[in-house]
Design a protein around this motif. Structure first.
Motif, PDB file in Angstrom:
ATOM      1  N   VAL A 176      -2.680  -4.599  -3.835  1.00 15.29           N
ATOM      2  CA  VAL A 176      -3.170  -3.223  -3.760  1.00 15.29           C
ATOM      3  C   VAL A 176      -3.392  -2.735  -5.180  1.00 15.29           C
ATOM      4  CG1 VAL A 176      -2.638  -0.861  -3.053  1.00 15.29           C
ATOM      5  CG2 VAL A 176      -1.957  -2.778  -1.595  1.00 15.29           C
ATOM      6  N   GLY A 177      -4.587  -2.235  -5.444  1.00 13.28           N
ATOM      7  CA  GLY A 177      -4.919  -1.801  -6.786  1.00 13.28           C
ATOM      8  C   GLY A 177      -4.212  -0.522  -7.187  1.00 13.28           C
ATOM      9  N   PRO A 178      -4.187  -0.235  -8.492  1.00 12.79           N
ATOM     10  CA  PRO A 178      -3.521   0.982  -8.986  1.00 12.79           C
ATOM     11  C   PRO A 178      -4.324   2.220  -8.615  1.00 12.79           C
ATOM     12  CG  PRO A 178      -4.672  -0.118 -10.770  1.00 12.79           C
ATOM     13  CD  PRO A 178      -4.774  -1.034  -9.575  1.00 12.79           C
ATOM     14  N   ARG A 179      -3.672   3.350  -8.671  1.00 13.91           N
ATOM     15  CA  ARG A 179      -4.343   4.627  -8.424  1.00 13.91           C
ATOM     16  C   ARG A 179      -3.889   5.636  -9.472  1.00 13.91           C
ATOM     17  NH1 ARG A 179      -0.742   8.272  -6.979  1.00 13.91           N
ATOM     18  NH2 ARG A 179       1.045   7.763  -5.653  1.00 13.91           N
ATOM     19  N   ALA A 180      -4.688   6.663  -9.629  1.00 15.54           N
ATOM     20  CA  ALA A 180      -4.302   7.728 -10.555  1.00 15.54           C
ATOM     21  C   ALA A 180      -3.144   8.517  -9.963  1.00 15.54           C
ATOM     22  CB  ALA A 180      -5.496   8.652 -10.800  1.00 15.54           C
ATOM     23  N   ILE A 207      -0.854  11.362  -8.465  1.00 19.37           N
ATOM     24  CA  ILE A 207      -1.153  12.546  -7.681  1.00 19.37           C
ATOM     25  C   ILE A 207      -0.044  13.562  -7.909  1.00 19.37           C
ATOM     26  CG2 ILE A 207      -1.497  13.486  -5.370  1.00 19.37           C
ATOM     27  CD1 ILE A 207      -2.567  10.804  -4.500  1.00 19.37           C
ATOM     28  N   TRP A 225       0.843  -1.197   0.000  1.00 17.55           N
ATOM     29  CA  TRP A 225       0.000   0.000   0.000  1.00 17.55           C
ATOM     30  C   TRP A 225       0.877   1.245   0.000  1.00 17.55           C
ATOM     31  CZ3 TRP A 225      -1.089   4.547   2.252  1.00 17.55           C
ATOM     32  CH2 TRP A 225      -2.341   5.126   2.016  1.00 17.55           C
ATOM     33  N   ARG A 264      -3.305  14.048  -0.658  1.00 19.07           N
ATOM     34  CA  ARG A 264      -2.600  13.975   0.615  1.00 19.07           C
ATOM     35  C   ARG A 264      -2.890  15.266   1.359  1.00 19.07           C
ATOM     36  NH1 ARG A 264       1.906  12.042  -3.152  1.00 19.07           N
ATOM     37  NH2 ARG A 264       1.772   9.784  -2.974  1.00 19.07           N
ATOM     38  N   GLU A 313      -7.005   8.423  -1.075  1.00 20.98           N
ATOM     39  CA  GLU A 313      -6.983   7.821  -2.402  1.00 20.98           C
ATOM     40  C   GLU A 313      -6.555   8.816  -3.478  1.00 20.98           C
ATOM     41  OE1 GLU A 313      -7.196   4.621  -4.942  1.00 20.98           O
ATOM     42  OE2 GLU A 313      -7.419   4.642  -2.767  1.00 20.98           O
ATOM     43  N   GLN A 314      -7.060  10.046  -3.413  1.00 22.24           N
ATOM     44  CA  GLN A 314      -6.788  11.015  -4.460  1.00 22.24           C
ATOM     45  C   GLN A 314      -5.930  12.198  -4.005  1.00 22.24           C
ATOM     46  OE1 GLN A 314      -7.521  10.420  -7.557  1.00 22.24           O
ATOM     47  NE2 GLN A 314      -8.622   8.545  -7.055  1.00 22.24           N
ATOM     48  N   LYS A 336       2.368   2.029  -3.317  1.00 21.68           N
ATOM     49  CA  LYS A 336       1.439   2.587  -4.289  1.00 21.68           C
ATOM     50  C   LYS A 336       0.895   3.951  -3.862  1.00 21.68           C
ATOM     51  CE  LYS A 336       1.148  -0.758  -7.395  1.00 21.68           C
ATOM     52  NZ  LYS A 336      -0.056  -1.585  -7.514  1.00 21.68           N
ATOM     53  N   ARG A 337       0.773   4.181  -2.549  1.00 22.00           N
ATOM     54  CA  ARG A 337       0.098   5.393  -2.066  1.00 22.00           C
ATOM     55  C   ARG A 337       1.042   6.414  -1.431  1.00 22.00           C
ATOM     56  NH1 ARG A 337      -3.029   2.673  -4.516  1.00 22.00           N
ATOM     57  NH2 ARG A 337      -5.245   2.365  -4.132  1.00 22.00           N
TER      58      ARG A 337
END
Length: 228
Positions: free
Chosen positions: A125-129, A131, A86, A178, A175-176, A89-90
């Motif tokens: 953990v899935g991908p994210r757009a 930032i 996580w 910080r 998610e989108q 990815k985050r």
């Protein structure tokens, strides 16, 4: 239950007691026979656990013993893998590298069967757009760790820019976005600043006058008291 998990459970039970506890009580709480309990205590002592006592008098674990990584349970290993993935990815780029390095250190001391479970963990953990950030978040984390004041240039929802001096004490990863959580000297209150709207930041040499733990405690109390 594997032997390593059984020893881990015994250590966890011992940590709950400040005074000597009988072998019979420990055996009941860990679900083993008294004979097995005595063998497990001897095994932990051989690994360096400062367990004092003897049959008939009870046992107590002295402070200071660090649990070897090889004593992690399977679910704890899965939690570590999921958490590191996580963060990769985050989190920001430096945290992502640190998470991978920490997991590699843990893997290097795990027994072969648990190391295989770590490498083949099915928790993903899935991908994210992407930032967008205007600067390195490591700067904010440094200011938080050192409890230093931070000068920022911030653009609000309406596009108005202002200069703020803040006391940073937490950084939220969503998610989108910080979010920097800080005490704002301009507003004399707690404020949340989206990091993608911070267009410049400078860490001062000056420490802010309150401890980070106290700020977090007061901020949480304010959040709980807020309507809605």
């Amino acid at each position: 239950m594997s032997r390593s998990e059984r020893l881990f459970d015994l250590l966890q039970v011992l940590r709950r007691y400040r005074q000597p506890v009988s072998g019979q009580r420990l055996a009941e709480e860990t679900g083993v026979s008294l004979r097995t309990l005595y063998r497990d205590i001897a095994s932990l002592q051989a690994q360096g656990a400062h367990i004092e006592g003897e049959p008939g008098l009870g046992y107590v674990l002295k402070p200071g013993f660090l649990l070897p990584p090889m004593m992690f349970s399977e679910e704890e290993v899965e939690a570590l893998v999921l958490g590191s993935r996580w963060v990769a990815k985050r989190g920001d780029s430096r945290l992502a590298i640190a998470a991978a390095d920490a997991l590699a250190k843990i893997a290097s001391v795990l027994p072969p069967d648990m190391r295989e479970s770590l490498d083949a963990s099915p928790l993903l953990v899935g991908p994210r757009a992407p930032i967008a950030e205007g600067f390195d978040l490591a700067l904010l984390r440094k200011a938080i760790r050192s409890e230093r004041k931070l000068d920022i240039s911030y653009v609000d929802n309406e596009g108005s820019e202002s200069r703020r001096t803040v006391w940073p004490f937490a950084l939220g990863f969503f998610e989108q976005v910080r979010v920097l959580v800080a005490w704002c000297e301009l507003r004399q209150d707690f404020r949340h600043f989206r990091t993608d709207r911070i267009h410049g930041a400078l860490v001062r040499d000056q420490r802010y006058p309150r401890r980070r733990q106290a700020l977090i405690k007061n901020w949480r109390a304010a959040q709980q008291a807020a309507p809605g």
